[in-house]
Design an enzyme around this catalytic site. Structure first.
Site, PDB file in Angstrom:
ATOM      1  N   GLY A 142      47.963 -27.038  13.999  1.00  0.00           N
ATOM      2  CA  GLY A 142      47.669 -26.405  15.268  1.00  0.00           C
ATOM      3  C   GLY A 142      46.739 -27.273  16.095  1.00  0.00           C
TER       4      GLY A 142
ATOM      5  N   GLY B 195      49.342 -26.295  10.011  1.00  0.00           N
ATOM      6  CA  GLY B 195      50.335 -25.488  10.698  1.00  0.00           C
ATOM      7  C   GLY B 195      51.742 -26.059  10.615  1.00  0.00           C
TER       8      GLY B 195
ATOM      9  N   GLU C 135      42.371 -28.070   5.237  1.00  0.00           N
ATOM     10  CA  GLU C 135      41.465 -27.140   5.908  1.00  0.00           C
ATOM     11  C   GLU C 135      40.063 -27.033   5.326  1.00  0.00           C
ATOM     12  OE1 GLU C 135      44.568 -26.481   5.166  1.00  0.00           O
ATOM     13  OE2 GLU C 135      45.601 -25.929   7.021  1.00  0.00           O
TER      14      GLU C 135
ATOM     15  N   ASP D 160      45.611 -21.736   5.609  1.00  0.00           N
ATOM     16  CA  ASP D 160      46.179 -20.501   6.112  1.00  0.00           C
ATOM     17  C   ASP D 160      47.680 -20.716   6.327  1.00  0.00           C
ATOM     18  OD1 ASP D 160      45.418 -20.748   9.684  1.00  0.00           O
ATOM     19  OD2 ASP D 160      45.767 -22.300   8.192  1.00  0.00           O
TER      20      ASP D 160
END
Lengths: 675, 337
Positions: free
Chosen positions: B73, B122, B145, B153
């Site tokens: 992202g 992402g 992350e 995530d």
């Protein structure tokens, strides 16, 4: 002859003149069954995580960690069925293979640190953690839990509680690391429940300072000794102890039965108990001792001892009391058994109720889709009361665990009677639940893969080992009778075992029982107390009357078995209800507490509906009994929308249920078949 | 349905090719390694929803322009929003992102992701949940992350936890990088196709006229190879990884690794210890628990739970690490202007 020809002609005529009128019903196939994700159709009205925390009681993160470990290891036999993975032993393997794999799984748990500190860290937190992890192992496979239990709780427990410092130092660490593999030789071919009657005999030789253990006849052979057939190196052997010609009763001795290489020691004979209807991952063996010599230090001497020159020493003079002190620590087994039975019922119900929420059969109106099994009132009546009972018993099992881990000598009697009552009630409840679940799953219940039916064979033993249920229930009534006599003789109020309610006036049950009254906690508690009080009075009166007529007390107790049975059940039910009410009252007001209230009513009213005592002795009139029955039916329909959330709150991961709890159409599709 | 045509040339960020029954979505921000903007996520979502209902679409292909599939992202816009207290709009972005991943995971038609380059964060979310994942010799996979004060995530608690043994914990905590062969070995990729053969593969996929997974698998199979794992690959030492990363807590994992390092000096062990020591400690603990809980949950439950977690993280409630990282990035960006 003529008739035959005429008849034949008539038949052929019908073939030729078949009415070609169109069918009133077209042969369109029913649409293919569509499985929809249950959780989308039946959302929860309460916090499932909070309910799980209540049901599991403690150590939720540790449980999930062990579930995760087993899910990720090939050793635990993960199987892909359709788009899901299930984890369960392959019960189609031979007895030898199952036994080997069970040992290998234990080694795995050892390596992963699951059993660290089980014997050497004696805190309350550690004991609870131990219980939690064993419960999770049990959800996976009963054989695994039993092998762990025999080694840690029976062998290890015997060292801890019957042994003294020198035994702890010598054996506990090696036990925890599986340097020694222990088993527990109490039961014999001729004596199971009656431990005091065992026939193995031990004598003492003061010249060599050895004990000599011997199996004097065939009925004295040790039987059903888990671990003995293949793997165990040491055992705690129970035996009569004869010192200087006097039988001092049952004592416990450490005997080595195999060397480190697995060869059976001299003067020990071992045979296999053979294939069983379940639990073939446990290698049960039979042991004969042929005048085996063991050092004097091998007597587990926390209660009694023998001096080097052969003198028997014990602080407890009364042999009955001595025996009781001996057996008290074995209560841990009964506690964990009661809990294990409830988890097994949870597995059965989770699978069966989920299945009943997706399986349809028969339509009740023309051209309507078939009805979900759980939408039938009769199906609800078969399963939902069992669900409520399982909830109730789960709370009691936790309560018992808590008392046990925080035990003090004063609480011994309470723990003994509660563990006996709950072990008996809960294991019987589990077998009944599994049978009902098996039937409710129809043919699918016959597949081993679907777990429900297979669990019957695995758990059946629970009703007879660690104390036969019937014997245990009789012991309850005996204990209550003793309390009754003691209170009467000393002219003192009842104290302990929750019997304080006997001191007050007998509750009066209302004549009219509308719904609001029936669902009230006070009414339900009163009803149970009335039953317990009345049955205890009747039972005591019966015994005393028989004694007055000259019968011996033991004979009187045996003859009054019907009242004893009713009383045992009344006591157990009342304890369970009390614990349930406590849990409910300690919950903050809200949807969770409302759900608990509903379940509590279902539990109480079902007990009232099913126990003939209420009608037999007139605690309820026939009209009231009918009202109770009606209320149970009403409760079933009210619980129905919450069934999914209630079984999801058990916290059993999907991989430990079975295919019929999910998309069983996909699980059975051609593409899922292993080609 | 409102279309996301925008005034500042955003449409180019996602290119679409229609060839017979196949639709190819191309992530087109090569200078930013195809980092996904809000527009890209929305457009991706919009297109997938459209295609699901369109009977003329049997197959969706996803790929990236340039040397990345997608690096995740785009945090640059998040930087500004979080610092000005507008965490809600960042949350909305994450929510949209996870909705897209859920759609991909439950999509009724097959999706083939061609991961010919960097697949991180992402980017993994947009590919790993799909039915077919094609790795190449250029693929580099990572979930970095924990080094950023976040946690893996995009449904990683679902797909990492289902990798063999405790490999998922290893990847999620250390942010270790995998090449194409390793991705295939552990199951993150379903096929490995040399990049030279990609044009022919895509041409073959364009001839597909059914959504039958077996047919598509067979087509990809014709161009697939079984590459050898490199000798120093951590995947060869799954026994050690399982031994260490199955421990109950982050502290135990770290000590287990340090114990292994005294026995045998494998490069990946030292690298893992380093990564763990440099990562945000809170992130490590959250990530470990997330992966372990995800192991026992479905993909929808995982995404819902991760969304709740990420909201807490971006609000800086549990720890300020992620917020600080973003501030650092902001200062870096400003210093480059």
């Amino acid at each position: 002859m003529m008739d035959q020809a005429l008849w034949r002609a008539w038949v052929i005529k019908n073939h030729l003149t078949l009415d070609p009128s169109p069918q009133t019903r077209s042969l369109s196939g029913a649409p293919c069954l569509d499985y929809s994700l249950l959780e989308l159709i039946e959302p929860a009205s309460f916090d499932i995580a909070a309910m799980r925390a209540l049901l599991d009681g403690h150590n939720v993160p540790e449980r999930d960690w062990l579930f995760g470990l087993m899910t990720q290891s090939k050793l635990f036999n993960p199987r892909r069925v359709g788009s899901r993975v299930f984890v369960a032993p392959d019960y189609n393997q031979s007895m030898e293979q199952q036994r080997e794999l069970t040992m290998r799984r234990i080694k795995f748990l050892l390596e992963k640190g699951v059993v660290d500190g089980w014997l050497t860290r004696g805190t309350v937190e550690e004991e609870l953690r131990k219980f939690a992890l064993q419960e999770v192992a049990d959800i996976y496979d009963h054989s695994l839990a039993i092998k762990l239990g025999v080694h840690f709780f029976l062998w290890g427990g015997a060292i801890q509680f019957f042994g003294t410092e020198r035994h702890h130092v010598k054996w506990l660490r090696d036990t925890e690391n599986y340097v020694v593999k222990g088993c527990f030789a109490m039961t014999e071919l001729g004596h199971g429940s009656n431990v005091r009657g065992i026939e193995t005999v031990t004598t003492y030789d003061p010249r060599t300072e050895d004990f000599i253990i011997n199996t004097p006849c065939e009925s004295a052979q040790k039987y059903w000794i888990g671990g003995a057939a293949n793997h165990a190196t040491h055992t705690v052997a129970f035996s009569q102890l004869n010192i200087n010609g006097i039988n001092q009763g049952v004592h416990a001795f450490i005997v080595q039965i195999r060397d480190a290489d697995g060869n059976i020691c001299p003067n020990i004979r071992i045979a296999d108990c053979g294939h069983k209807i379940g639990l073939n991952g446990v290698d049960n063996g039979r042991i004969w001792f042929d005048n085996v010599r063991i050092p004097r230090e091998n007597l587990l001497n926390s209660v009694a001892d023998v001096s080097p020159d052969g003198e028997y020493l014990s602080a407890i003079k009364d042999p009955d009391q001595r025996f009781a002190a001996f057996l008290a620590p074995l209560t841990a087994g009964r506690v964990s058994l009661a809990v294990s039975a409830i988890y097994s019922a949870k597995i059965g119900l989770a699978i069966t109720i989920r299945y009943a929420l997706s399986r349809r059969a028969f339509s009740v109106a023309p051209n309507q889709p078939e009805v979900l099994l759980l939408d039938y009132p009769s199906h609800q009546r078969r399963l939902l009361p069992l669900l409520a009972k399982t909830y109730a018993m789960s709370f009691s099992a936790n309560h018992l665990k808590m008392i046990y881990v925080k035990r003090t000598p004063e609480l011994n009697k309470t723990i003994h009677i509660l563990s006996s009552a709950f072990k008996a009630s809960f294991t019987w409840h589990n077998m009944r639940t599994l049978q009902e679940c098996r039937e409710a799953c129809g043919g699918q219940g016959l597949k081993t893969e679907n777990r429900v039916g297979h669990l019957k064979g695995e758990k059946d033993v629970q009703s007879t080992f660690e104390g036969d249920n019937n014997v245990l229930m009789q012991q309850i009534s005996k204990t209550l009778f003793a309390e009754y006599l003691a209170a009467r003789k000393r002219n003192e109020p009842f104290k302990g075992l929750g019997l304080e309610h006997m001191n007050g006036p007998c509750p009066v049950l209302p004549q009219q029982l509308p719904s609001t009254v029936l669902r009230g906690g006070q009414f339900q508690v009163d009803a149970f107390r009335v039953r317990e009080r009345d049955l205890l009075n009747r039972f005591a009166e019966e015994i005393l009357q028989r004694q007055a007529r000259g019968e011996r007390k033991e004979h009187a107790l045996l003859s009054s078995y019907q009242l004893a049975e009713d009383l045992g059940r009344a006591f157990s039910d009342r304890c369970v209800l009390q614990n349930f009410v406590e849990v409910e009252e300690n919950s903050p007001a809200g949807s969770l507490r409302d759900m608990l209230a509903l379940l509590r009513s279902m539990y109480s009213l079902t007990c009232m509906e099913e126990d003939a005592s209420f009608l037999r002795y007139g605690y309820l009139s026939t009209e009231n009994a009918a009202a109770v029955r009606k209320e149970v039916a009403k409760l079933c329909s009210e619980l129905r929308p919450h069934s999914l959330a209630l079984v999801n709150s058990f916290g059993i991961p999907d991989a430990f249920l079975s295919p019929i709890a999910f998309n069983w159409v996909e699980a059975n599709s051609w593409s899922s078949v292993q080609h | 349905m409102a279309s996301f045509s925008s005034s500042n040339g955003q449409e180019d960020q996602v290119l679409v090719e229609e060839k017979s029954f196949a639709r190819t979505l191309i992530l087109n921000r090569p200078e930013q390694l195809n980092a996904a903007t809000d527009y890209m996520i929305s457009r991706f979502l919009e297109l997938l929803l459209l295609y699901e209902k369109d009977s003329n679409v049997k197959l969706v292909i996803v790929k990236g322009k340039g040397r990345a599939f997608s690096a995740g992202g785009d945090v640059t816009s998040a930087v500004h929003d979080i610092n000005s207290g507008k965490w809600k709009s960042v949350a909305i972005f994450f929510r949209k992102n996870y909705t897209l991943h859920y759609l991909i995971a439950t999509y009724s038609k097959p999706q083939v992701s061609i991961m010919n380059g960097i697949v991180m964060g992402g980017g993994a979310g947009c590919s790993t949940h799909g039915s077919f994942r094609v790795a190449t010799e250029n693929s580099v996979f990572s979930m970095p992350e924990t080094a950023l004060g976040l946690f893996p995530d995009v449904g990683a608690s679902y797909f990492l936890s289902r990798l063999p043994g405790h490999f998922g914990e290893y990847l999620g905590l250390t942010g270790a990088r995998l090449d194409g062969a390793e991705m295939l070995a552990c199951g993150l990729a379903t096929h490995f196709v040399p990049s030279a053969k990609l044009p022919s593969l895509e041409a073959a996929l364009h001839t597909v006229d059914s959504s039958d997974q077996a047919v598509i698998s067979a087509i990809i199979g014709e161009y697939s190879e079984l590459p050898m794992l490199k000798e120093q690959s951590a995947y060869h030492r799954l026994d050690v990884i399982n031994r260490c990363f199955s421990r109950r807590t982050v502290e135990d994992i770290l000590s287990a690794l340090e114990r292994e390092a005294t026995n045998k000096v494998d490069g990946w062990i030292l690298a893992s210890i380093q990564s763990l020591k440099k990562a945000s400690p809170t992130s490590l603990k959250i990530s470990l628990r997330s992966i372990r809980e995800g192991r026992l949950q479905g993909v929808g439950q995982c995404l819902v739970r991760e969304y709740r977690m990420v909201c807490h993280v971006i609000r800086g409630e549990v720890s300020k690490d992620f917020v600080e990282v973003l501030q650092l990035i902001r200062r870096l960006l400003y210093s480059l202007i």
